[in-house]
Scaffold this active site. Structure first.
Site, short mmCIF file in Angstrom:
data_model
loop_
_atom_site.label_atom_id
_atom_site.label_comp_id
_atom_site.label_asym_id
_atom_site.label_seq_id
_atom_site.Cartn_x
_atom_site.Cartn_y
_atom_site.Cartn_z
N HIS A 196 -1.50 -0.34 100.75
CA HIS A 196 -1.22 0.96 101.35
C HIS A 196 -2.41 1.48 102.14
O HIS A 196 -3.48 0.88 102.18
CB HIS A 196 -0.80 1.96 100.27
CG HIS A 196 -1.85 2.25 99.23
ND1 HIS A 196 -2.96 3.01 99.47
CD2 HIS A 196 -1.93 1.86 97.93
CE1 HIS A 196 -3.68 3.10 98.38
NE2 HIS A 196 -3.09 2.39 97.42
N CYS A 212 -4.70 -1.17 93.46
CA CYS A 212 -3.98 -1.51 94.68
C CYS A 212 -4.94 -1.95 95.78
O CYS A 212 -6.16 -1.91 95.63
CB CYS A 212 -3.14 -0.34 95.15
SG CYS A 212 -1.70 -0.04 94.10
#
Length: 337
Positions: A196, A212
């Protein structure tokens, strides 16, 4: 492991809000199967413009740690005007299948091999901090999410609360969302790992997330728009890459390994050598002393380690000063997953 960067991260993040350097995707022609060397290193003379090192890194699609590996001793807050910086744009492709997305945790880079195209696109990334590591795995893109919301997990809220910060149960989509404007969920596990964007550029090329993979806003938008759902994703951890090119030149590229404990210093932490790597070093065509220097220096750039008439390159100088910022820090001042 040193933890000297929370203040640096916040300061660089603040300074980045005003920088005007623009970046473009780092695309390289895909070399033949028997070659892994791509790109060329360049240099950059620091102007007297008051920009932090992160601004230069962003301009050339490089992570902050990679810039510090290549230019040890450089002030990350305010590089000295007139300083000639090395831009580490030459690299060896990770030693794995050239398909879809390949993430090499140790070098904090993401490689994307567009299907049917003879190129590779390389992006600097932020990854999981110490204790919230991004795991090695083979998975795929299961979902593409424009304008994602962020729902902090109970553990993340608890960690923030220890620092006196009470997170909301959900952060709505928008430019202030820590996940940025685009996210791609991975199919591994419960879907807790995503690729992301971010609302804090300073974390690119560092260990900052809760597990992440984080990209700069322009980079995640470009990747999001070109990566199909179902794309293969492989995450590896290769602090040392080595290669024998078609012309016989032998290369080694060494990055600071990921810390496992708070006491680890990535500049001196031992790096485990595979049996194949040991065989490469012991070969008659390899200069073992240059390899030793390259492992000590950890420049993050390919170094020629051939002997004889193919030894046209040498390892960068050793014993150069290292700043605290030249480690792989664990900061999470604006972290998400």
């Amino acid at each position: 492991m040193r933890r000297a960067l929370p203040l640096l991260a916040m300061l660089v993040g603040t300074m980045m809000a005003t920088h005007s350097l623009t970046a473009s995707a780092a695309e390289y022609p895909l070399p033949p199967d028997n070659s892994r060397l791509i790109g060329e290193n360049t240099t950059y003379v620091v102007p007297n413009d008051g920009q932090p090192l992160e601004a230069v890194a962003a301009k050339y699609q490089i992570g902050l740690i990679a810039m510090l590996e290549a230019n040890p001793g450089t002030d990350p807050y305010l590089p000295k005007p007139g300083t000639v910086l090395t831009i580490p744009s030459q690299m060896l492709l990770p030693d794995t299948k050239r398909e879809g997305i390949v993430v090499n945790l140790a070098e904090l880079r993401l490689y994307y091999y567009p299907k049917g195209e003879d190129k590779v696109v390389v992006y600097p990334i932020g990854i999981g901090q110490l204790g919230r590591n991004t795991p090695e795995m083979i998975t795929s893109v299961s979902q593409k999410i424009p304008n994602p919301t962020w729902t902090p997990t109970a553990n993340i809220r608890k960690a923030y609360l220890k620092d006196g910060i009470k997170l909301p149960s959900m952060v709505p989509a928008g430019p202030e969302n820590p996940m940025g404007l685009f996210a791609m969920r991975l199919s591994a596990g419960t879907g807790q790992y995503l690729i992301h964007g971010t609302n804090a550029n300073f974390g690119i090329g560092m260990r900052v997330s809760s597990g992440c993979i984080r990209l700069r806003p322009d980079d995640i938008e470009a990747l999001f728009n070109t990566v199909p759902k179902g794309t293969r994703v492989q995450i590896v951890n290769q602090p040392i890459k080595y290669d024998i090119e078609p012309d016989g030149k032998r290369y080694i590229e060494v990055h600071q390994p990921l810390s496992h404990t708070e006491k680890d210093d990535p500049q001196t932490k031992p790096i485990a050598l595979t049996a194949a790597m040991k065989k490469f070093i012991k070969h008659d065509d390899t200069n073992a002393e240059v390899v030793k220097e390259a492992i000590k220096r950890r420049s993050g750039m390919p170094v020629v380690v051939s002997v004889g008439d193919k030894a046209t390159g040498t390892a960068p100088a050793v014993n150069e000063p290292q700043t605290a910022a030249a480690t792989q820090p664990a900061v999470d001042t604006a972290s998400t997953q």
